[in-house]
Design a protein around this motif. Structure first.
Motif, PDB file in Angstrom:
ATOM      1  N   PHE A   1       1.093  -1.269   0.237  1.00  0.00           N
ATOM      2  CA  PHE A   1      -0.152   0.254   0.243  1.00  0.00           C
ATOM      3  C   PHE A   1       0.771   1.079   0.072  1.00  0.00           C
ATOM      4  N   ILE A   2       0.504   2.488  -0.554  1.00  0.00           N
ATOM      5  CA  ILE A   2       1.106   3.682  -0.792  1.00  0.00           C
ATOM      6  C   ILE A   2       0.085   4.588  -0.774  1.00  0.00           C
ATOM      7  N   ARG A   3       0.396   5.103   0.427  1.00  0.00           N
ATOM      8  CA  ARG A   3      -1.262   6.218   1.101  1.00  0.00           C
ATOM      9  C   ARG A   3      -0.597   7.936   0.951  1.00  0.00           C
ATOM     10  N   LEU A   4      -1.025   8.166  -0.173  1.00  0.00           N
ATOM     11  CA  LEU A   4      -0.759   9.724  -0.374  1.00  0.00           C
ATOM     12  C   LEU A   4      -1.151  10.417   0.271  1.00  0.00           C
ATOM     13  N   PHE A   5      -0.789  11.375   0.972  1.00  0.00           N
ATOM     14  CA  PHE A   5      -1.312  12.608   1.861  1.00  0.00           C
ATOM     15  C   PHE A   5      -1.548  13.908   0.674  1.00  0.00           C
ATOM     16  N   GLY A   6      -2.976  14.364   1.327  1.00  0.00           N
ATOM     17  CA  GLY A   6      -3.620  14.825   0.652  1.00  0.00           C
ATOM     18  C   GLY A   6      -5.379  14.593   0.132  1.00  0.00           C
ATOM     19  N   CYS A   7      -6.372  15.537   0.158  1.00  0.00           N
ATOM     20  CA  CYS A   7      -7.713  14.967   0.601  1.00  0.00           C
ATOM     21  C   CYS A   7      -8.180  16.234   0.367  1.00  0.00           C
ATOM     22  N   PRO A   8      -8.547  17.158   0.272  1.00  0.00           N
ATOM     23  CA  PRO A   8     -10.571  18.432   0.149  1.00  0.00           C
ATOM     24  C   PRO A   8     -11.387  18.294   0.119  1.00  0.00           C
ATOM     25  N   VAL A   9     -11.552  15.961   0.261  1.00  0.00           N
ATOM     26  CA  VAL A   9     -13.097  15.566   0.694  1.00  0.00           C
ATOM     27  C   VAL A   9     -13.388  16.005   1.620  1.00  0.00           C
ATOM     28  N   HIS A  10     -12.768  15.477   3.221  1.00  0.00           N
ATOM     29  CA  HIS A  10     -12.852  15.850   3.890  1.00  0.00           C
ATOM     30  C   HIS A  10     -14.542  15.122   4.764  1.00  0.00           C
ATOM     31  N   CYS A  11     -14.093  13.566   4.432  1.00  0.00           N
ATOM     32  CA  CYS A  11     -15.624  12.882   5.429  1.00  0.00           C
ATOM     33  C   CYS A  11     -15.095  13.231   6.686  1.00  0.00           C
ATOM     34  N   PRO A  12     -16.499  13.032   7.546  1.00  0.00           N
ATOM     35  CA  PRO A  12     -16.988  13.820   8.247  1.00  0.00           C
ATOM     36  C   PRO A  12     -16.183  12.106   9.242  1.00  0.00           C
ATOM     37  N   TRP A  13     -16.249  11.335   8.759  1.00  0.00           N
ATOM     38  CA  TRP A  13     -16.442   9.795   9.871  1.00  0.00           C
ATOM     39  C   TRP A  13     -14.594   9.282   9.082  1.00  0.00           C
TER      40      TRP A  13
ATOM     41  N   PRO B   1       4.681  -8.027  -3.843  1.00  0.00           N
ATOM     42  CA  PRO B   1       3.413  -8.708  -3.527  1.00  0.00           C
ATOM     43  C   PRO B   1       2.629  -8.805  -5.003  1.00  0.00           C
ATOM     44  N   GLU B   2       1.539  -9.025  -4.358  1.00  0.00           N
ATOM     45  CA  GLU B   2       0.654  -9.503  -5.508  1.00  0.00           C
ATOM     46  C   GLU B   2      -0.053  -8.501  -6.790  1.00  0.00           C
ATOM     47  N   PHE B   3       0.356  -7.170  -6.611  1.00  0.00           N
ATOM     48  CA  PHE B   3      -0.041  -5.636  -6.426  1.00  0.00           C
ATOM     49  C   PHE B   3       0.379  -5.022  -5.801  1.00  0.00           C
ATOM     50  N   VAL B   4       0.123  -3.471  -6.273  1.00  0.00           N
ATOM     51  CA  VAL B   4      -0.125  -2.265  -5.623  1.00  0.00           C
ATOM     52  C   VAL B   4      -1.051  -1.353  -5.018  1.00  0.00           C
ATOM     53  N   VAL B   5      -1.696  -1.315  -3.854  1.00  0.00           N
ATOM     54  CA  VAL B   5      -2.682  -0.097  -3.778  1.00  0.00           C
ATOM     55  C   VAL B   5      -2.303   1.289  -3.989  1.00  0.00           C
ATOM     56  N   ILE B   6      -2.275   1.999  -4.577  1.00  0.00           N
ATOM     57  CA  ILE B   6      -2.720   3.320  -4.457  1.00  0.00           C
ATOM     58  C   ILE B   6      -3.643   4.085  -3.866  1.00  0.00           C
ATOM     59  N   THR B   7      -3.604   5.156  -2.628  1.00  0.00           N
ATOM     60  CA  THR B   7      -4.868   5.862  -1.999  1.00  0.00           C
ATOM     61  C   THR B   7      -4.129   6.088  -1.295  1.00  0.00           C
ATOM     62  N   GLY B   8      -5.686   6.925  -0.064  1.00  0.00           N
ATOM     63  CA  GLY B   8      -5.428   7.904   0.857  1.00  0.00           C
ATOM     64  C   GLY B   8      -5.766   8.188   1.809  1.00  0.00           C
ATOM     65  N   GLY B   9      -6.223   8.877   2.008  1.00  0.00           N
ATOM     66  CA  GLY B   9      -6.753  10.593   1.170  1.00  0.00           C
ATOM     67  C   GLY B   9      -7.298  10.515   0.143  1.00  0.00           C
ATOM     68  N   GLU B  10      -7.487  11.572  -0.570  1.00  0.00           N
ATOM     69  CA  GLU B  10      -7.349  11.484  -2.391  1.00  0.00           C
ATOM     70  C   GLU B  10      -6.687  10.915  -3.249  1.00  0.00           C
ATOM     71  N   PRO B  11      -6.306  10.112  -3.547  1.00  0.00           N
ATOM     72  CA  PRO B  11      -5.029   9.826  -4.633  1.00  0.00           C
ATOM     73  C   PRO B  11      -4.857  11.218  -5.994  1.00  0.00           C
TER      74      PRO B  11
END
Length: 219
Positions: free
Chosen positions: A25-37, A70-80
């Motif tokens: 997993f590669i979790r990137l910084f930054g997200c303008p969506v801002h879900c309250p949960w 790994p079998e694959f790489v997941v790019i996530t966030g935040g909002e990648p």
């Protein structure tokens, strides 16, 4: 090219069609969506942001991923998708690694992906083209009307792809939420499947020392 990285870790995919498969997993910084949960609030919330966010060369990220095998790489966030992910997916491809994307779908997707998961958010509804190219949809059921809301908004009855219904984590023991998901799956008015964040039961992500525990951010 450098990207702002919140964390990288080796675990397994805990949701969706690829559940249980080993993934980096590669979790990137930054997200303008801002879900309250949001359970990854460290990627954007001022009360949780770590003191230092590393900007890492995409080649170095690809090397980290390849070392985990790994079998694959997941790019996530935040909002990648607020970032241009083309250079990163190219660097991963050069290491013979396939890239999966987890996104709200609200922003243009740049990069080449073997699998795209769109999890729509009311705060930033997904673009139609992103819904069309998604391989699966993940609807977060945070209220009793969430399923009917997204069914109407995204015309889910006509979606020819898996649609996962995941209880929002703080509502995972709410009988009304669980009943709404169960009834939707049983009625089969769309490709609905009951979903869960299985990795949280195992605390699998936290077993990698480089991961930042999300439990402290979740409600």
């Amino acid at each position: 090219m450098k990207l702002p990285v919140y964390e990288t870790f080796y675990s397994w995919q805990g949701e969706g069609c690829h559940q249980g498969r080993p993934a980096f997993f590669i979790r990137l910084f930054g997200c303008p969506v801002h879900c309250p949960w949001c359970d990854s609030a460290g990627t954007w919330h001022p009360n949780h942001i770590p003191s230092k966010i590393d900007r890492v060369e995409v080649e170095a990220l690809a090397e980290r991923a390849a070392a985990a095998n790994p079998e694959f790489v997941v790019i996530t966030g935040g909002e990648p998708a607020i970032h241009d992910l083309g250079p990163l997916t190219q660097a991963l491809a050069q290491k013979n690694l396939t890239a999966h994307l987890e996104t709200s779908g609200g922003f243009e997707i740049r990069g080449t992906f073997a699998w795209i998961t769109v999890s729509p958010k009311r705060e930033k509804p997904p673009l139609k083209e992103n819904v069309s190219q998604a391989d699966e949809l993940k609807v977060i059921v945070d209220t009793e009307d969430a399923i009917s809301y997204w069914s109407d908004e995204l015309k889910l009855a006509h979606a020819n792809k898996p649609i996962w219904l995941n209880p929002e984590w703080s509502q995972r023991n709410n009988p009304k939420i669980l009943q709404a998901i169960t009834e939707a799956v049983k009625e089969r008015k769309a490709q609905f499947r009951a979903g869960w964040q299985v990795h949280k039961n195992y605390r699998a992500d936290e077993m990698d020392p480089s991961a930042m525990p999300e439990a402290s951010l979740a409600k």
